[in-house]
Scaffold this motif. Structure first.
Motif, PDB file in Angstrom:
ATOM      1  N   ASP A 105     -32.578  21.620 -30.226  1.00 43.04           N
ATOM      2  CA  ASP A 105     -32.526  20.187 -29.914  1.00 43.04           C
ATOM      3  C   ASP A 105     -33.855  19.505 -30.243  1.00 43.04           C
ATOM      4  O   ASP A 105     -33.882  18.378 -30.764  1.00 43.04           O
ATOM      5  CB  ASP A 105     -32.193  19.978 -28.438  1.00 43.04           C
ATOM      6  CG  ASP A 105     -30.766  20.384 -28.094  1.00 43.04           C
ATOM      7  OD1 ASP A 105     -29.950  20.535 -29.023  1.00 43.04           O
ATOM      8  OD2 ASP A 105     -30.475  20.556 -26.890  1.00 43.04           O
TER       9      ASP A 105
ATOM     10  N   THR B 142     -34.230  19.046 -34.021  1.00 37.96           N
ATOM     11  CA  THR B 142     -33.388  17.954 -34.507  1.00 37.96           C
ATOM     12  C   THR B 142     -33.989  16.599 -34.152  1.00 37.96           C
ATOM     13  O   THR B 142     -34.126  15.718 -35.014  1.00 37.96           O
ATOM     14  CB  THR B 142     -31.977  18.063 -33.915  1.00 37.96           C
ATOM     15  OG1 THR B 142     -31.390  19.310 -34.312  1.00 37.96           O
ATOM     16  CG2 THR B 142     -31.093  16.927 -34.404  1.00 37.96           C
TER      17      THR B 142
ATOM     18  N   LEU C 276     -30.369  16.126 -40.365  1.00 40.67           N
ATOM     19  CA  LEU C 276     -29.406  17.219 -40.249  1.00 40.67           C
ATOM     20  C   LEU C 276     -29.182  17.911 -41.591  1.00 40.67           C
ATOM     21  O   LEU C 276     -28.983  19.131 -41.645  1.00 40.67           O
ATOM     22  CB  LEU C 276     -28.083  16.692 -39.691  1.00 40.67           C
ATOM     23  CG  LEU C 276     -28.128  16.214 -38.235  1.00 40.67           C
ATOM     24  CD1 LEU C 276     -26.783  15.634 -37.821  1.00 40.67           C
ATOM     25  CD2 LEU C 276     -28.523  17.350 -37.301  1.00 40.67           C
TER      26      LEU C 276
ATOM     27  N   GLU D 210     -30.576  10.366 -38.984  1.00 39.52           N
ATOM     28  CA  GLU D 210     -29.852  11.520 -38.467  1.00 39.52           C
ATOM     29  C   GLU D 210     -29.200  12.307 -39.596  1.00 39.52           C
ATOM     30  O   GLU D 210     -29.266  13.544 -39.627  1.00 39.52           O
ATOM     31  CB  GLU D 210     -28.794  11.082 -37.457  1.00 39.52           C
ATOM     32  CG  GLU D 210     -28.105  12.251 -36.777  1.00 39.52           C
ATOM     33  CD  GLU D 210     -27.256  11.831 -35.594  1.00 39.52           C
ATOM     34  OE1 GLU D 210     -26.587  12.699 -35.018  1.00 39.52           O
ATOM     35  OE2 GLU D 210     -27.272  10.632 -35.247  1.00 39.52           O
TER      36      GLU D 210
ATOM     37  N   LEU E 200     -32.408  20.100 -42.114  1.00 41.75           N
ATOM     38  CA  LEU E 200     -32.421  21.235 -41.193  1.00 41.75           C
ATOM     39  C   LEU E 200     -31.338  22.249 -41.548  1.00 41.75           C
ATOM     40  O   LEU E 200     -31.567  23.463 -41.491  1.00 41.75           O
ATOM     41  CB  LEU E 200     -32.227  20.750 -39.759  1.00 41.75           C
ATOM     42  CG  LEU E 200     -33.428  20.054 -39.111  1.00 41.75           C
ATOM     43  CD1 LEU E 200     -33.046  19.504 -37.747  1.00 41.75           C
ATOM     44  CD2 LEU E 200     -34.609  21.013 -38.985  1.00 41.75           C
TER      45      LEU E 200
END
Length: 212
Positions: free
Chosen positions: A142, A145, A171, A167, A174
């Motif tokens: 978490d 992110t 994402l 976002e 990652l």
């Protein structure tokens, strides 16, 4: 983690305590990589570490505490690297963005090289869809992110990159890095040899898309 036991720091008792604690963590890490965190028991950990079960509670409160201690070096070093990147993005110029992200990529690659087995445990557990990840794993996931999204927002708001959805960008990056690292570490290749080059190429690909 249990309260530190008596003995001056750096003394014989302190050194013995640190050695025993590390032996416990090494045993737990090996078992968890082989069987998953959920399947490993405290009895198995102490047996592999060669210590009595009662000794376990001198060094950890429970199995979740063991996972947290295993990941602590990774968590601390990754957080420090992200903090430095954030500061540089806040004060950087548009033409500096590639260099800033490449520094971050290099620093994170060095973390992987120093802590390859710990990073593999994180990836293994974070990617397991059939069970909930241990709290320490989920907290790190978490944090990664949210921090990656925040870095993208800072770069966008300072005009360093074009307007993108932070976002989606975070994402995507990652997910790609997780997949690359997991493949490399599971094959037991030397991460310090392969990961920096792959990460640099990934940064270049991402920047081509978001610099505008």
């Amino acid at each position: 983690m249990p309260r530190k036991r008596p003995g001056p720091e750096g003394g014989k008792r302190d050194l013995n305590r640190r050695e025993n604690q590390q032996r416990l963590l090494d045993a737990a890490l090996a078992l968890m990589l082989a069987h998953g965190t959920a399947a490993v028991t405290i009895d198995q950990i102490v047996e592999r570490a060669g210590m009595a079960k009662g000794s376990f509670y001198r060094y950890a409160t429970d199995k979740e505490d063991v996972v947290e201690q295993i990941l602590a070096p990774v968590n601390g070093e990754v957080t420090a690297a992200l903090d430095r990147c954030e500061q540089q993005l806040r004060t950087g110029r548009r033409e500096d963005i590639a260099a800033i992200y490449l520094v971050l990529a290099r620093e994170l690659s060095e973390v992987v090289a120093r802590h390859a087995q710990r990073v593999l445990l994180y990836l293994q557990e974070a990617r397991a869809p059939q069970r909930a990840a241990p709290p320490a794993i989920q907290q790190l996931a978490d944090a990664l992110t949210s921090r990656t999204i925040a870095l993208t927002e800072i770069a966008r708001d300072h005009g360093l990159i074009r307007a993108v959805d932070p976002e989606i960008s975070a994402l995507t990056v990652l997910g790609a890095i997780d997949a690359i690292l997991f493949a490399q570490l599971r094959k037991r290749r030397a991460p310090h040899a392969a990961i920096p080059q792959v990460t640099a190429e990934l940064v270049d690909i991402v920047l081509r898309g978001i610099k505008g």
